[in-house]
Design an enzyme around this catalytic site. Sequence first.
Site, PDB file in Angstrom:
ATOM      1  N   ASP A 289       0.863  -1.171   0.000  1.00  0.00           N
ATOM      2  CA  ASP A 289       0.000   0.000   0.000  1.00  0.00           C
ATOM      3  C   ASP A 289       0.914   1.240   0.000  1.00  0.00           C
ATOM      4  OD1 ASP A 289      -2.144   1.685  -0.016  1.00  0.00           O
ATOM      5  OD2 ASP A 289      -3.151   0.810   1.707  1.00  0.00           O
TER       6      ASP A 289
HETATM    7  C1  BGC Z   1      -5.045   3.238   0.319  1.00  0.00           C
HETATM    8  C2  BGC Z   1      -5.265   2.219  -0.772  1.00  0.00           C
HETATM    9  C3  BGC Z   1      -5.134   2.854  -2.132  1.00  0.00           C
HETATM   10  C4  BGC Z   1      -3.789   3.534  -2.229  1.00  0.00           C
HETATM   11  C5  BGC Z   1      -3.495   4.150  -3.587  1.00  0.00           C
HETATM   12  C6  BGC Z   1      -3.820   4.090   0.084  1.00  0.00           C
HETATM   13  O1  BGC Z   1      -3.770   5.152   0.964  1.00  0.00           O
HETATM   14  O2  BGC Z   1      -4.965   2.589   1.563  1.00  0.00           O
HETATM   15  O3  BGC Z   1      -6.518   1.616  -0.607  1.00  0.00           O
HETATM   16  O4  BGC Z   1      -5.301   1.907  -3.130  1.00  0.00           O
HETATM   17  O5  BGC Z   1      -3.719   4.545  -1.239  1.00  0.00           O
HETATM   18  O6  BGC Z   1      -4.228   5.271  -3.832  1.00  0.00           O
END
Ligand code: BGC
Length: 766
Positions: A289
């Site tokens: 993530d």
């Molecule tokens: C979130 C994810 C997301 C990623 C990319 C993160 O902060 O937890 O769910 O896919 O950002 O935008």
Amino acid sequence: MKPTKNLLLLFLFLSGISLNAQKKATKTIAPKEQFIAELMAKMTIDEKIGQLNLPTSGDITTGQANSSNVAKNIEQGKVGGLFNIKSVAKIKEVQKIAVEKSRLKIPLLFGMDVIHGYETTFPIPLGLSCTWDMNAIKRSAQIAAQEASADGINWTFSPMVDISRDPRWGRVSEGSGEDAYLGSQVAKAMVTGYQGDDLSKNNTLLSCVKHFALYGAPEAGRDYNTVDMSRIRMYNEYFPPYKAAIDAGVGSVMASFNEIDGIPATGNKWLMTDVLRKQWGFKGFVVTDYTGIMEMEYHGVGDLQTVSALALKAGIEMDMVSDGFLGTLKKSLDEGKVTIQEIDRAVRLILNAKYDLGLFHDPYRYCDEKRAKTEIFTTLNRSEARKIAAQSLVLLKNDNQLLPLKKSGTVAVIGPLADAKENMAGTWSVATKQENSISLLAGIQSVVGTSAKVLYAKGSNLDYDEQLEERATMFGKTLHRDKRTKEELLSEAVKIANQSDVIILAIGESAEFSGESSSRTNIKIPQAQKDLLAALQKTGKPIVLTLFTGRPLDLTDENATVPAILNTWFAGSEAGYAIADVLFGNENPSGKLTMTFPRTIGQIPIYYAAKNTGRPLGNKEGKFEKFKTNYIDERNEPLFPFGFGLSYTTFSYGNLSISSNKMAANETIKVSVPVTNSGNYDGKEVVQLYIRDVVGSVTRPIKELKGFQKIEFKKGETKTVTFEITIDDLKFYNSDLQFVAEPGKFEVFIGTNSDTTSKIEFDLVN
Ligand code: BGC
């Protein structure tokens, strides 16, 4: 020739052109393994590490892509993919840099959080799950894939399948609620909807199931907080939807931010290798993530070089935004802290995904500007979204059949969410054009036309606390805070209420009151809106509470005094139409809750599949019993149970019957129930089947959902609904984490929600 035939010929001619164009662009290349082996043989170590790097689009905008920092890195082969760039023109330009200016011309992945639709936006995932309609959910993913792929995207960071039983956690809005079985069905529907049967088609997306794992169980419901859970609970209650996505062939997995057994998921080898690859047979790649690797420094497990090596060795292939792989893996290789085999393994998996998407055959496969003009936010997609949105609404209360409303007289539409198109799409709707969403007010005006007079007043702001409102309306999702005094707002609202026959009160949360980093310690409707409700109640006019929320709320006060409550979640770009369709009877509501609504925040975590405990309560009337498992100041039952939702019609259930009261492991049995639409409207009912394993080698929940069918009934119609129970429905993970069914007695419940007591028994025999 007739005009229709002309059109047909023109269509065939044009499709011929585009097929030919596609054929021309598609190169014939070697089979996958050979192609990738040959490519990897040419790659330097820097180019290999570059494939594992996923930065954001940073400063790229059309026209200046060539001069941006990211562009330089792409040219040097230091980027494997980019995410959250919107528009086919920009994506094409950036892809061009990769395939024309980098030495090995390896195309990029283009990812995006396409979570619940693209420009045509569907209900937030929690709402979508309340449809209990897997075809509709799959269709929403197909439409999202069609639109996103038409705009250059080839990879979506969806579905989010984190089970959660804690409505304080803001991201419950992004998942499918509290139940492992339902969550697994939704996971499968979403993955197959996005990926279709052939990833290389230009209207499908590579799907990424997230957040692996257990992200929905942070302590105190505070986002990113510590998770600590027994293995038996992980396997039985939290892992199934991730596994269902893997079984459905999902191509990628995103690691979660939280720790598991004291090791952050991003560096957790047991999770990423033993469970994911060895036990479940996952063959795709794992991405972290956002800054997941870097955050391990804050978790306190090492510096960037250490944690980057830890992540690679655990089984992570792609680094989102940390620059940990890019900045430290070569050094770690030189120092013997990682091996070239570990790097190669990761590179191969990223290249496999690019191959499967058809990017080596044609890097511009998803960059068809014509498609972008004709396939996004189309009338057809929007009309499907409107229908699906109507199915996601959950009717919580409808005393004296106040709903559906007549399209006549004068209707007062009041509340801070009534004229709030920017908020209708809900959280995580990055591709939505907010100005195109339909507000409740606009939806009502369109649905009633000139048959009724519609008056509007805002009535109150979201909350008295201006700063809280700012935090809850980020990313342009403004509620246009009204500078008038509380009294001025209320008196305008009361005035139009007095001129009306009925009040549609649009209150609750704003879109960003839930979602990432939007945990709450209080899950009531904010006080400013409670005061508005109280002022309107004094007018004596009937009130329909049209609730907007991204999480279960404590509605105990409102349930006690308001005659009708329709929970609308955030129903997407077509929200206003869909809600008006339900309020005025064009559609009969059929949504059912997928997350329990507590009476009070103190009951959290509260969920239907609880354990009996050694001191179960002897009554269901809420009578306190000393030395039993209950509260001295509140009853145990929730306000609205899992699976609950009313219709404008009523359904009555007859007695259950069973094909046999004994079942051997290699047999199946059938359980049936007659269901009658006993009310005055045609309607849909979600018939739910729950099973209790009465005696186990480990304690088992008092009920677990194991089947459901959403069925349409004409007014007065009776249908016999039959479920087949197989041995898999009786299996669970025992204390050795073996997936077993144990002989003994089982109870089967069928009913309209998880509270059903109507049951029949059978024995599983050896
Ligand atoms: C979130 C994810 C997301 C990623 C990319 C993160 O902060 O937890 O769910 O896919 O950002 O935008």
